[in-house]
Each structure stands twice: as structure tokens, then as C-alpha cells.
Scaffold this motif. Structure first.
Motif, PDB file in Angstrom:
ATOM      1  N   PHE A   5       0.828  -1.210   0.000  1.00 19.57           N
ATOM      2  CA  PHE A   5       0.000   0.000   0.000  1.00 19.57           C
ATOM      3  C   PHE A   5       0.861   1.259   0.000  1.00 19.57           C
ATOM      4  O   PHE A   5       0.543   2.241  -0.663  1.00 19.57           O
ATOM      5  CB  PHE A   5      -0.956   0.013   1.200  1.00 19.57           C
ATOM      6  N   TRP A   6       1.952   1.234   0.753  1.00 23.14           N
ATOM      7  CA  TRP A   6       2.876   2.373   0.801  1.00 23.14           C
ATOM      8  C   TRP A   6       3.446   2.624  -0.589  1.00 23.14           C
ATOM      9  O   TRP A   6       3.446   3.753  -1.086  1.00 23.14           O
ATOM     10  CB  TRP A   6       3.971   2.070   1.812  1.00 23.14           C
ATOM     11  N   HIS A   7       3.923   1.568  -1.230  1.00 21.89           N
ATOM     12  CA  HIS A   7       4.490   1.702  -2.571  1.00 21.89           C
ATOM     13  C   HIS A   7       3.441   2.204  -3.558  1.00 21.89           C
ATOM     14  O   HIS A   7       3.720   3.079  -4.380  1.00 21.89           O
ATOM     15  CB  HIS A   7       5.083   0.372  -3.038  1.00 21.89           C
ATOM     16  N   LEU A   8       2.236   1.646  -3.492  1.00 25.09           N
ATOM     17  CA  LEU A   8       1.160   2.082  -4.380  1.00 25.09           C
ATOM     18  C   LEU A   8       0.857   3.561  -4.179  1.00 25.09           C
ATOM     19  O   LEU A   8       0.708   4.319  -5.142  1.00 25.09           O
ATOM     20  CB  LEU A   8      -0.101   1.249  -4.136  1.00 25.09           C
ATOM     21  N   PHE A   9       0.787   3.990  -2.921  1.00 26.00           N
ATOM     22  CA  PHE A   9       0.539   5.401  -2.635  1.00 26.00           C
ATOM     23  C   PHE A   9       1.612   6.276  -3.273  1.00 26.00           C
ATOM     24  O   PHE A   9       1.311   7.281  -3.921  1.00 26.00           O
ATOM     25  CB  PHE A   9       0.498   5.649  -1.122  1.00 26.00           C
ATOM     26  N   LEU A  10       2.878   5.897  -3.096  1.00 27.08           N
ATOM     27  CA  LEU A  10       3.972   6.687  -3.664  1.00 27.08           C
ATOM     28  C   LEU A  10       3.911   6.725  -5.183  1.00 27.08           C
ATOM     29  O   LEU A  10       4.144   7.772  -5.797  1.00 27.08           O
ATOM     30  CB  LEU A  10       5.319   6.129  -3.204  1.00 27.08           C
ATOM     31  N   GLU A  11       3.593   5.610  -5.808  1.00 22.02           N
ATOM     32  CA  GLU A  11       3.483   5.555  -7.269  1.00 22.02           C
ATOM     33  C   GLU A  11       2.331   6.422  -7.782  1.00 22.02           C
ATOM     34  O   GLU A  11       2.483   7.125  -8.766  1.00 22.02           O
ATOM     35  CB  GLU A  11       3.306   4.107  -7.746  1.00 22.02           C
ATOM     36  N   LEU A  12       1.187   6.337  -7.122  1.00 24.57           N
ATOM     37  CA  LEU A  12       0.025   7.106  -7.570  1.00 24.57           C
ATOM     38  C   LEU A  12       0.187   8.607  -7.353  1.00 24.57           C
ATOM     39  O   LEU A  12      -0.455   9.407  -8.031  1.00 24.57           O
ATOM     40  CB  LEU A  12      -1.241   6.624  -6.853  1.00 24.57           C
ATOM     41  N   ASN A  13       1.043   8.972  -6.399  1.00 22.64           N
ATOM     42  CA  ASN A  13       1.193  10.389  -6.046  1.00 22.64           C
ATOM     43  C   ASN A  13       2.594  10.925  -6.292  1.00 22.64           C
ATOM     44  O   ASN A  13       2.982  11.919  -5.700  1.00 22.64           O
ATOM     45  CB  ASN A  13       0.811  10.586  -4.573  1.00 22.64           C
ATOM     46  N   LYS A  14       3.346  10.310  -7.196  1.00 19.40           N
ATOM     47  CA  LYS A  14       4.741  10.708  -7.398  1.00 19.40           C
ATOM     48  C   LYS A  14       4.893  12.107  -7.973  1.00 19.40           C
ATOM     49  O   LYS A  14       5.935  12.723  -7.812  1.00 19.40           O
ATOM     50  CB  LYS A  14       5.487   9.683  -8.235  1.00 19.40           C
ATOM     51  N   LYS A  15       3.864  12.642  -8.599  1.00 22.00           N
ATOM     52  CA  LYS A  15       3.946  14.003  -9.144  1.00 22.00           C
ATOM     53  C   LYS A  15       3.518  15.063  -8.130  1.00 22.00           C
ATOM     54  O   LYS A  15       3.658  16.238  -8.365  1.00 22.00           O
ATOM     55  CB  LYS A  15       3.105  14.114 -10.406  1.00 22.00           C
ATOM     56  N   MET A  16       3.007  14.614  -6.998  1.00 23.59           N
ATOM     57  CA  MET A  16       2.565  15.526  -5.944  1.00 23.59           C
ATOM     58  C   MET A  16       3.798  16.112  -5.235  1.00 23.59           C
ATOM     59  O   MET A  16       4.758  15.387  -4.997  1.00 23.59           O
ATOM     60  CB  MET A  16       1.705  14.739  -4.939  1.00 23.59           C
ATOM     61  N   PRO A  17       3.791  17.394  -4.895  1.00 24.16           N
ATOM     62  CA  PRO A  17       4.921  17.977  -4.157  1.00 24.16           C
ATOM     63  C   PRO A  17       5.176  17.213  -2.843  1.00 24.16           C
ATOM     64  O   PRO A  17       4.243  16.706  -2.220  1.00 24.16           O
ATOM     65  CB  PRO A  17       4.465  19.410  -3.864  1.00 24.16           C
ATOM     66  N   PHE A  18       6.445  17.141  -2.454  1.00 21.43           N
ATOM     67  CA  PHE A  18       6.856  16.312  -1.320  1.00 21.43           C
ATOM     68  C   PHE A  18       6.065  16.594  -0.050  1.00 21.43           C
ATOM     69  O   PHE A  18       5.551  15.676   0.585  1.00 21.43           O
ATOM     70  CB  PHE A  18       8.357  16.493  -1.050  1.00 21.43           C
ATOM     71  N   GLN A  19       5.948  17.853   0.368  1.00 23.05           N
ATOM     72  CA  GLN A  19       5.244  18.190   1.611  1.00 23.05           C
ATOM     73  C   GLN A  19       3.779  17.763   1.561  1.00 23.05           C
ATOM     74  O   GLN A  19       3.235  17.251   2.539  1.00 23.05           O
ATOM     75  CB  GLN A  19       5.341  19.693   1.910  1.00 23.05           C
ATOM     76  N   GLU A  20       3.145  17.965   0.421  1.00 23.27           N
ATOM     77  CA  GLU A  20       1.742  17.573   0.258  1.00 23.27           C
ATOM     78  C   GLU A  20       1.610  16.045   0.302  1.00 23.27           C
ATOM     79  O   GLU A  20       0.670  15.499   0.864  1.00 23.27           O
ATOM     80  CB  GLU A  20       1.215  18.109  -1.070  1.00 23.27           C
TER      81      GLU A  20
END
Length: 123
Positions: free
Chosen positions: A84-99
Motif C-alpha cells: 500500500f505504501w508503494h502504491l501510494f507513492l506511485e500514484l502520487n509521485k507528481k505531488m509535491p513532497f510536503q503535500e
């Protein structure tokens, strides 16, 4: 861990299983009554019938392996959390780091609350 324990309860019998030629997949498809298309990449075959392929799975697996290697192994009982952690990071990789950090923390709280409520209602 056997494949039936991991995937068995999550696959609909109308699904098509498209895999490499490992024999455990053929056995699993037979046990579950699934249509099975095996792709023999070792023989240079990358597609079957012009539509079946395993490139997406292989690409995801390579990406996941590269990411998970940093942990030097994961205990099976925590594997869902890492996935789930990996999926979250993949789905949101274009999101700014703090967000992304904020969203991950909020999402983890929602998951815990959902699991707790579900657990209590089953008790």
C-alpha cells in the motif's frame, strides 16, 4: 506462501490469468477454473494472440523490487502495508513532497480508523 492463499480469494472465476510459463500458475488456474494464457518470454515470445502480454506486471515488479530492496527484506505479515505504501507513492509521485507527506499521514489514519470500525463491527 502458496499462491492460492495470496490470490485465491481475490480473483473472480470469470477472470483471465495471463502469466509467464511457471508451472504453479497453470496449476492455480486449473484449481480455480480460470482461463489461462502463458507467455514464454524465454523463447522470445512477448505477446500471445496479439493482445496478451505480461510487460506491465514485469515493469511493476521491477519497480517494486528496486524500491523494497532498501528494507533488506520484509516480514510477510507486513507485506500488505509495504505494498500500500508503494502504491501510494506511485500514484502520487507528481505531488509535491510536503503535500505527499501530509496525504500519506492522513491516509494512514483513515485506514486505521476504517480497519478498527470494521474489526469492532465483526466482533
Amino acid at each position: 506462501m502458496e499462491i492460492d492463499g495470496v490470490l485465491g480469494k481475490h480473483i473472480d472465476t470469470s477472470a483471465l490469468l495471463c502469466t509467464d510459463t511457471a508451472t504453479n500458475y497453470k496449476k492455480f488456474a486449473t484449481m480455480k477454473g480460470l482461463q489461462h494464457e502463458a507467455i514464454n518470454v524465454r523463447k522470445g515470445i512477448y505477446t500471445k494472440k496479439g493482445i496478451y502480454h505480461i510487460q506491465h506486471v514485469n515493469g511493476y515488479h521491477t519497480c517494486l523490487k528496486k524500491w523494497i530492496n532498501r528494507f533488506q527484506g520484509v516480514e510477510t505479515k507486513y507485506l500488505d502495508n509495504y505494498l500500500f505504501w508503494h502504491l501510494f507513492l506511485e500514484l502520487n509521485k507528481k505531488m509535491p513532497f510536503q503535500e505527499r507527506v501530509k496525504e500519506m499521514l492522513l491516509s494512514s489514519c483513515r485506514k486505521v480508523n476504517f480497519t478498527t470500525v470494521q474489526h469492532l463491527s465483526e466482533a
